[in-house]
Design a protein around this motif. Structure first.
Motif, PDB file in Angstrom:
ATOM      1  N   LEU A  20     -13.426   1.027   8.896  1.00  0.00           N
ATOM      2  CA  LEU A  20     -12.489   1.152   7.780  1.00  0.00           C
ATOM      3  C   LEU A  20     -13.216   0.747   6.495  1.00  0.00           C
ATOM      4  CD1 LEU A  20      -9.271  -0.533   9.250  1.00  0.00           C
ATOM      5  CD2 LEU A  20      -9.534   1.883   8.650  1.00  0.00           C
ATOM      6  N   GLY A  60      -5.706  -1.613   9.181  1.00  0.00           N
ATOM      7  CA  GLY A  60      -6.358  -2.773   8.569  1.00  0.00           C
ATOM      8  C   GLY A  60      -5.668  -4.069   8.966  1.00  0.00           C
ATOM      9  N   GLY A 117       0.806  -1.223   0.000  1.00  0.00           N
ATOM     10  CA  GLY A 117       0.000   0.000   0.000  1.00  0.00           C
ATOM     11  C   GLY A 117       0.828   1.258   0.000  1.00  0.00           C
ATOM     12  N   ASP A 155      -7.999  -6.160   1.644  1.00  0.00           N
ATOM     13  CA  ASP A 155      -6.617  -6.135   1.152  1.00  0.00           C
ATOM     14  C   ASP A 155      -5.649  -6.570   2.258  1.00  0.00           C
ATOM     15  OD1 ASP A 155      -7.582  -5.171  -1.232  1.00  0.00           O
ATOM     16  OD2 ASP A 155      -6.893  -3.114  -0.935  1.00  0.00           O
ATOM     17  N   LEU A 166      -1.135   4.017  -0.938  1.00  0.00           N
ATOM     18  CA  LEU A 166      -2.351   4.291  -0.169  1.00  0.00           C
ATOM     19  C   LEU A 166      -1.972   4.961   1.136  1.00  0.00           C
ATOM     20  CD1 LEU A 166      -4.097   0.848  -0.677  1.00  0.00           C
ATOM     21  CD2 LEU A 166      -4.600   3.001  -1.841  1.00  0.00           C
ATOM     22  N   ASN A 201     -12.453  -2.540   1.378  1.00  0.00           N
ATOM     23  CA  ASN A 201     -11.264  -2.972   0.634  1.00  0.00           C
ATOM     24  C   ASN A 201      -9.994  -2.883   1.476  1.00  0.00           C
ATOM     25  OD1 ASN A 201     -12.769  -3.609  -1.548  1.00  0.00           O
ATOM     26  ND2 ASN A 201     -11.955  -2.009  -2.900  1.00  0.00           N
ATOM     27  N   THR A 202      -9.915  -1.908   2.348  1.00  0.00           N
ATOM     28  CA  THR A 202      -8.738  -1.819   3.217  1.00  0.00           C
ATOM     29  C   THR A 202      -8.619  -3.086   4.049  1.00  0.00           C
ATOM     30  OG1 THR A 202      -8.970   0.579   3.325  1.00  0.00           O
ATOM     31  CG2 THR A 202      -7.675  -0.470   5.076  1.00  0.00           C
ATOM     32  N   ALA A 252      -4.044   3.841   7.484  1.00  0.00           N
ATOM     33  CA  ALA A 252      -5.213   2.987   7.293  1.00  0.00           C
ATOM     34  C   ALA A 252      -4.788   1.560   6.983  1.00  0.00           C
ATOM     35  CB  ALA A 252      -6.103   3.542   6.179  1.00  0.00           C
ATOM     36  N   VAL A 253      -3.726   1.422   6.193  1.00  0.00           N
ATOM     37  CA  VAL A 253      -3.238   0.082   5.850  1.00  0.00           C
ATOM     38  C   VAL A 253      -2.803  -0.649   7.118  1.00  0.00           C
ATOM     39  CG1 VAL A 253      -1.362  -1.167   4.726  1.00  0.00           C
ATOM     40  CG2 VAL A 253      -2.593   0.639   3.491  1.00  0.00           C
TER      41      VAL A 253
END
Lengths: 440, 440, 440
Positions: C421, C398, C387, C428, C390, C424-425, C394-395
């Motif tokens: 969240l 997650g 990420g 993923d 990104l 998709n986060t 947030a990644v």
């Protein structure tokens, strides 16, 4: 409180009921009652007299000294006369004028004493100088008088004569039961206390309401069985429970009735369970009046719901009335009189209880016989054939909701709640569907 | 923050505790700590010194390379000296002045380099030009210095001398435990991290609070057993958990302590379970302060609650402190200093934790021995005989609520919540009822 | 409605989809459809023509008289022509101009009658004098015409000729299925009704959307299996369910599609279960659009969700569209035309459904292989290695949330909800953790 024509017609002459209730309250209020004794017997005789002879009415006498749960039936108390005379020999107070003047359960006393020695035996309400308080001393031997604070403050010095002609002897505790069997042995219990003297709302209104409810139900077909208890508060409930420990499991719903005639909003106090059938039925009956009401949570303080909802029994018993005790100044005083209750208030309470009973009678759980896809209502004549005079859309929604939720786990109240439809719309739909075999 | 006299008396000299906490924070703050090494040992010696000799205090050493859950105990890090000299030979930065100046876990380095080559090794905070940041590099070999942005911007061109006299060698990870047995083997766990250097709130305040809590509890009768952990963050918690996988089931309640002295409101972060006993006990302790507080949900980001609340353990461990990390600019900087914490804040945090512990000590689940109807309290002297100096109505409500809910499924907290009564009113009522045999 | 570039790219040319949907709606709208007959067959041929030849498309014919659950397949209805001529011999109304002019399922009728005798057979909308209503009489034999109220009021006196050249004969009920197998036999069901003539939103938009969805999914790798049903309303759903009673247990998610092209907000009607996976997936897809939407509770009134959610089946099937039927005046009138739907609305609905499907495809429940303490992400390259473009915070959140809740009882939607969240986060993060063996 304005009433719509629909309510009046729905209740089947409920205004007349309000007037009859008021008259019975007026007859019951002045009596000298206590937790035992002839005052209770006279009250029960009045109840008996208001019922058709065919209504079964059983008076029970439980002897003094009988162990009842954690308690013992106390000595029986009776009053022949009780008065206080002043220094001039004139009667200052006489229980014959108002039963509240005598401290309830006063021991026999004949004495002369000075004002300073008398004062500790006098009870009044400085905040409400014209009212006479209601006081008792059941389990602690004492004597006393209750009077207005204005009168108390004006008592002259000098010697007073106390003449309390009571008896406190081995006898019995008296209560009454009315049992009205239905097609099901499951019971709807209605209880009211019969120990408060001289007050209209608490609880002549409860005694009168239970009496005319029993009269009304005696004339109707009944699915549920009904049991009415006319019992002294606390010790009466405990005595009845002690003698019916095995049979209480048959109680499906129950209501303690008290304070039904004042000008306040109707109020329901939930059972300890909080979501029992009776809790939901009364709430729905109240909601469908379209007028303000209160529903309050259970607490272990109040009337005989304390006993029925004790943890060992934990019965589905709530309490219904209008202004709760402790929320109005007139509570447990001489101001709880025939001016404090109205035929309109009594009538409204009566209608809500009858409506609750009607809901409980019809609150069944059905199972669809055609649960896979919607059954074809058209060929069974169920579209537009029923409820021609009612709102067609609501009728059809009632049919669809009942069919959709008739899975054996939703009662009529459940369905009415989820569909946000009137209870009768749902119950009528269920009857129509059952009639064509779509519910079982 | 004004405090009522009642609080002070309740806490048993808590103001004095606040001052003692502040003094201990002042002693602990300047030390050069890391996740391993002599800084931790010196910290633990200070803790030991603040306790009576009779308090059991065990220091553990776990060798470098020991596998702990998914991790491995790292090499031990020690610092003898670390400084940066400028082109003129004068020391620009010296870890002896402030342990934050050295990037924590810096590898040994002795070199000379130009300003452009030096800059990548310097850490500062442009948004807070006078503060020195706290930075670490535990698992990635690196060296560096932290300084104010103002100082960084004023560094002259020229050649700089880096003198980082550290060792990174096989050794051990050090932590300490205090175990205070109670009458029950069920444990209340208190943990605090001992790895942060040079900062008062994070986490000298936690170390000091855990120390004086252990001192206070060592002197008291205890139903629960207490275990205090003084551990380096993350790797310390993982190391302790790795060595106690079987015994963690004995943990009934737990608190991670951090950031207890700032001027913010007390804040509790719930355990992963969300409604564990500790979650309810701290919430009640906070609510009963009558002052503002925060209760926030668990998230897997923060301090060692991350490890205790990992899904395999899922322990009932919450986190208590004041302003949460990340909500104040001073977090992990030199501005988290002795002016950032106050004796008042430390005192208030300490009182809330003690109150939580008191609630957990008393939070039992009783069963009524007389569940059918209300027991007759009068003949047992329970009306008006207890709590003469307290509010009689609340006392009686406490008795009635406890009796009503003592069905083996309601704890004291449950009853206090449902009755909306203070915890002590309920627990006192239960004690009184138990004393006359009405609860078992 | 402005759209961000991200959405367009996410949908893979969604604007183009909107235009293709609109063109297909335009082709489908004018057809004379009913619950049986050649109109359905022509509609299904159009659907077939819009799909690649490789997409499996099965047309079923179920004979008149076949018992299906509580119903029976009706006679097949076909129209060759249907018109009304006025006193002057001119055609006043002709179903060739607009299929709505003919009362759907009108029996064959050739007669002459006066205006007063004709009027009971004419249907119009006084509140919307320019619109032609849509009316049917499937299960009650009748004939009639629908017209604008303006035209009805202007009809001159005189003799009219009714020429309704329909057939109502033994034949069959026609529907089509597309089955797209996935790696799992668990099914995602998409249904749309194909019986409404002459209207764009209800339900040419549903037919077009289901068609292009099937086309899109046919080209993608699929974890779930997909089944598309093109069925006449009510009787088609009942017929399909009657023939698939055993296999419906394989349905994991389902959507009834209707009214997807109008200018209203997207609206999802929950399944009878209320919290099925499809309910949560659509809600999340809607929430993540960041634009207004409606989610409404199940009721047993509406489209074919009535059948799929009948209590015997109680399938996890919700309904998706834009403005619900009954909330817009154009519903079931000639005003539901090609001006009432837009490519933008069709495109947006399509994107939300595709997003829902993507969520269902990825909504797995994982179990951590390292649940005791946090696994060391650094040595697995999971910090900052994924990420990069990104938001790093947030990644990492997650990763931490998935690890913390990967206990076998939390789905990706559960985790996204609790962590607040984006789906998709979370998904993923789970993929990244699974790739290094931390999830199984």
């Amino acid at each position: 409180m304005p009433r719509s024509p629909g309510e009046a017609s729905h209740d089947g002459g409920a205004r007349a009921v309000g007037t009859r209730l008021y008259d019975l309250v007026a007859e019951l209020t002045p009596m000298m009652r206590s937790i035992t004794g002839d005052g209770v017997r006279k009250t029960l005789a009045t109840v008996r007299g208001a019922l058709e002879p065919a209504v079964p009415f059983a008076v029970r006498e439980v002897p003094t000294g009988t162990p009842v749960l954690d308690w013992t039936v106390p000595k029986e108390w009776n009053v022949s006369q009780a008065w206080l005379a002043g220094p001039d020999g004139q009667r200052v107070l006489d229980a014959a004028d108002n039963p509240l003047h005598l401290l309830n359960y006063s021991i026999p006393t004949h004495t002369r004493l000075s004002l300073p020695d008398l004062l500790p035996h006098l009870h009044s309400l400085p905040d409400h100088p014209d009212w006479v308080p209601y006081r008792t001393s059941y389990y602690h031997e004492a004597w006393g008088f209750c009077l207005s604070d204005r009168q108390r403050r004006e008592l002259p010095d000098g010697e007073y004569e106390v003449h309390i002609d009571t008896t406190l002897t081995d006898g019995s505790l008296t209560f009454a039961e009315i049992a009205l069997p239905g097609s099901s042995p499951r019971e709807f219990l209605v209880t009211t206390h019969v120990c408060h003297p001289g007050m209209a709302n608490d609880n002549a209104s409860g005694i009168a309401t239970a009496t005319l409810l029993a009269a009304a139900l005696a004339d109707r077909p009944r699915r549920l069985s009904y049991r009415f208890l006319f019992i002294p508060g606390t010790i009466g409930a405990i005595t009845w429970l002690a003698h019916n420990r095995e049979s209480v499991d048959g109680i499906e719903h129950g209501l303690v009735l008290t304070g039904l005639g004042d000008r306040g909003q109707p109020t329901y106090k939930r059972s300890r369970r909080g979501d029992a059938g009776i809790d939901r039925a009364v709430t729905r009956a109240l909601k469908e009046t379209g007028r303000p009401y209160n529903v309050i949570d259970f607490s272990p303080y109040g009337y005989d719901e304390r006993q029925f909802c004790s943890p060992g029994f934990n019965l589905p018993v709530g309490r219904f009335g209008r202004s709760p005790h402790g929320t109005y100044a007139e509570y447990h005083t001489s101001a709880d009189n025939l001016g404090f209750v109205t035929a309109t208030g009594l009538n409204d309470s009566f209608a809500i209880i009858l409506r609750t009973i009607e809901i409980c009678e019809r609150d069944r759980t059905w199972t669809s016989t055609s649960p896979f896809g919607e059954p074809q209502l058209g060929r069974r004549g169920l579209y537009r054939s029923i409820g021609a005079t009612l709102d067609r859309e609501a009728v059809e929604m009632g049919l669809l909701w009942v069919l959709n939720l008739a899975d054996g786990s939703h009662s009529m109240i459940d369905i009415a709640d989820r569909a946000d439809l009137p209870f009768n719309t749902v119950a009528d739909a269920a009857d129509a569907l059952a009639a064509v075999g779509l519910l079982a």
